[in-house]
Design an enzyme around this catalytic site. Structure first.
Site, short mmCIF file in Angstrom:
data_model
loop_
_atom_site.label_atom_id
_atom_site.label_comp_id
_atom_site.label_asym_id
_atom_site.label_seq_id
_atom_site.Cartn_x
_atom_site.Cartn_y
_atom_site.Cartn_z
N ASP A 193 0.87 -1.17 0.00
CA ASP A 193 0.00 0.00 0.00
C ASP A 193 0.91 1.23 0.00
O ASP A 193 2.05 1.19 0.45
CB ASP A 193 -0.95 -0.02 1.21
CG ASP A 193 -2.12 0.93 1.02
OD1 ASP A 193 -2.17 1.65 0.00
OD2 ASP A 193 -3.00 0.97 1.91
N CYS A 225 -5.58 -26.98 14.32
CA CYS A 225 -6.79 -27.81 14.37
C CYS A 225 -6.47 -29.30 14.29
O CYS A 225 -7.19 -30.12 14.84
CB CYS A 225 -7.76 -27.41 13.26
SG CYS A 225 -8.46 -25.78 13.52
N CYS A 246 -5.51 -26.81 9.21
CA CYS A 246 -4.33 -26.15 9.78
C CYS A 246 -3.72 -26.97 10.91
O CYS A 246 -4.38 -27.82 11.52
CB CYS A 246 -4.66 -24.72 10.23
SG CYS A 246 -5.16 -24.54 11.95
N HIS A 261 -4.49 -20.39 12.26
CA HIS A 261 -5.85 -20.89 12.00
C HIS A 261 -6.69 -19.85 11.22
O HIS A 261 -7.31 -20.18 10.21
CB HIS A 261 -6.58 -21.26 13.29
CG HIS A 261 -8.02 -21.51 13.01
ND1 HIS A 261 -8.46 -22.69 12.44
CD2 HIS A 261 -9.10 -20.70 13.09
CE1 HIS A 261 -9.76 -22.59 12.21
NE2 HIS A 261 -10.17 -21.40 12.59
N CYS A 299 -10.98 -27.90 9.42
CA CYS A 299 -9.84 -27.05 9.06
C CYS A 299 -8.56 -27.88 8.96
O CYS A 299 -8.26 -28.67 9.85
CB CYS A 299 -9.67 -25.94 10.11
SG CYS A 299 -8.23 -24.91 9.79
N ASP A 326 -7.71 -7.46 1.23
CA ASP A 326 -6.76 -7.56 2.34
C ASP A 326 -7.45 -7.03 3.58
O ASP A 326 -8.33 -6.16 3.47
CB ASP A 326 -5.50 -6.72 2.09
CG ASP A 326 -5.74 -5.25 2.38
OD1 ASP A 326 -6.34 -4.56 1.53
OD2 ASP A 326 -5.39 -4.79 3.49
N1 PRF Z 1 -6.47 3.90 0.34
C1 PRF Z 1 -5.28 3.23 0.52
N2 PRF Z 1 -5.19 2.16 1.33
C2 PRF Z 1 -6.30 1.75 1.98
C3 PRF Z 1 -7.54 2.39 1.84
C4 PRF Z 1 -7.65 3.53 0.96
O1 PRF Z 1 -8.70 4.15 0.77
C5 PRF Z 1 -8.44 1.70 2.67
C6 PRF Z 1 -9.88 2.00 2.89
N3 PRF Z 1 -10.62 0.89 3.34
C7 PRF Z 1 -7.71 0.67 3.28
N4 PRF Z 1 -6.43 0.72 2.86
N5 PRF Z 1 -4.20 3.66 -0.13
ZN ZN Z 2 -7.48 -24.45 11.93
#
Ligand code: PRF
Ligand code: ZN
Length: 378
Positions: free
Chosen positions: A97, A315, A312, A341, A310, A272
């Protein structure tokens, strides 16, 4: 790292079921099967888990954060160590990110301008500046397979005028990111981020502007920021079908198992969230029967596995009584087993979604989990 420049970034859809898509994305560190959940490894580690654990859980790609890695250990150090893959001994794909979202959640310690965003480190209060060019250079040093553009994630409740101005800034930053990082330089893909708050016309405007830029994929940002579930799902179903069909769609920072299934049903390919790892550390575990709070006294003498379905290690090996004991005693092993898990559960859910789409029974899978995770059964 060896990859074929001819196929890098290729996204192939092999099946659809309603709006849900079954696909694969080629990155420099391997092919990602979608829909996929990406465990969050903010500081270059998925908390409590080693790469061996992630492999065992079936992780295909993990997420790292530009903001955290820039502050510590520093992207210059990461570059000297051959990038994050080599430093962390994780040889599968990594998405980073951009840092935008993390900086904007710092609130009072940031200053926004056309050029970028000034912020203070949450470690020592020192001043730093992220421009679009800077976050490209940091992500180049990290060496992630998929980089995100710098964006402004508008706070929930922002008014129309602020949101409109903000999305235009996000578009200008997206263009600067693309210019600073020519297509597939270093084998790194670049995704744009849709913003526009909770105004459908602004979401569409943002998307139209971003679609003009040559990105490898597009993300939906600015959801799961404090709105109600119906508000989130309404915007999700409005914007996802309008996104380019031939590139991956990524819903950032979302969500619960039901949110992920809702996203897939709207045509989203990648997700994510810190939920599985964060909840693991506070004893909230996801199972095929619903959520389990492992700290509860009812599990004190329970010899049964956490989830008999599961695969894993936790478990297969331990009883609920033992997992409860580890949690209550605050043993470090509790973090590892619970995280292993929960990550296995989220990755299994994604695999089940892929299989269901291939077999044309995704709606039934979603209905099944809506029953399992119905609020009354929490
Ligand atoms: N922009 C960026 N990362 C993020 C978000 C976003 O709006 C969000 C919003 N749920 C999570 N991670 N760059
Ligand atoms: Zn598990």
């Amino acid at each position: 790292m060896t990859y074929d420049p001819a196929t890098l970034g290729q996204f192939t859809i092999t099946a659809t079921d309603g709006a849900a898509r079954r696909g694969s994305l080629v990155t420099a560190h391997g092919v990602v099967q979608t829909p996929i959940f990406m465990p969050v490894g903010t500081q270059g580690s998925v908390k409590a888990l080693a790469p061996d654990d992630l492999d065992a859980a079936g992780a295909q790609i993990i997420l790292g954060n530009t903001y955290h890695l820039y502050l510590r250990p520093g992207d210059d150090l990461l570059a000297r160590k051959g990038g994050l893959h080599r430093f962390a001994s994780w040889n599968k794909p990594i998405l980073t990110d951009s840092g935008g979202f993390q900086v904007f959640s710092l609130k009072d310690i940031r200053k926004l301008s056309e050029d970028g965003v000034e912020f203070r480190s949450h470690h020592d209060g020192s001043k730093h500046f992220f421009s679009p060019e800077k976050v490209m250079s940091i992500q180049n040093n990290i060496g992630s397979d998929i980089m995100m553009v710098l964006d402004e994630c508008v706070a929930y409740g922002a008014d129309y005028d602020y949101t409109a101005k903000s999305l235009e800034l996000t578009t200008r930053w997206a263009r600067r990111c693309r210019q600073a990082h020519p297509r597939h330089k270093n084998g790194q893909l670049l995704f744009g981020i849709n913003q526009g708050g909770f105004f459908k016309d602004l979401r569409e405007r943002s998307l139209a502007q971003l679609a003009e830029i040559d990105f490898d994929g597009f993300a939906i940002g600015g959801l799961s920021v404090g709105e109600s579930i119906p508000e989130m799902y309404d915007m999700l179903h409005h914007i996802a079908p309008l996104m380019p069909r031939d590139t991956p769609r990524y819903l950032m920072g979302v969500g619960t198992p039901l949110d992920i299934l809702e996203g897939i049903s709207a045509g989203v390919d990648m997700f994510d969230c810190v939920l599985p790892t964060r909840n693991a550390r506070n004893g909230t575990l996801y199972t095929s029967q619903g959520k389990v709070n492992i700290r509860r006294a009812e599990y004190r003498e329970d010899d049964s596995p956490l989830d008999p379905l599961c695969p894993c290690y936790a478990c297969r090996t331990f009883s609920k009584a033992y997992l409860r004991h580890l949690y209550v005693a605050q043993e470090l092993l509790s973090y590892r087993l619970n995280s292993l898990h929960n990550i296995t559960f989220f990755l299994t859910l994604a695999r089940q979604a892929r299989e269901a789409i291939e077999q044309g029974r995704f709606a039934a899978l979603k209905a099944h989990y809506q029953d399992v995770f119905a609020p009354a059964k929490d």
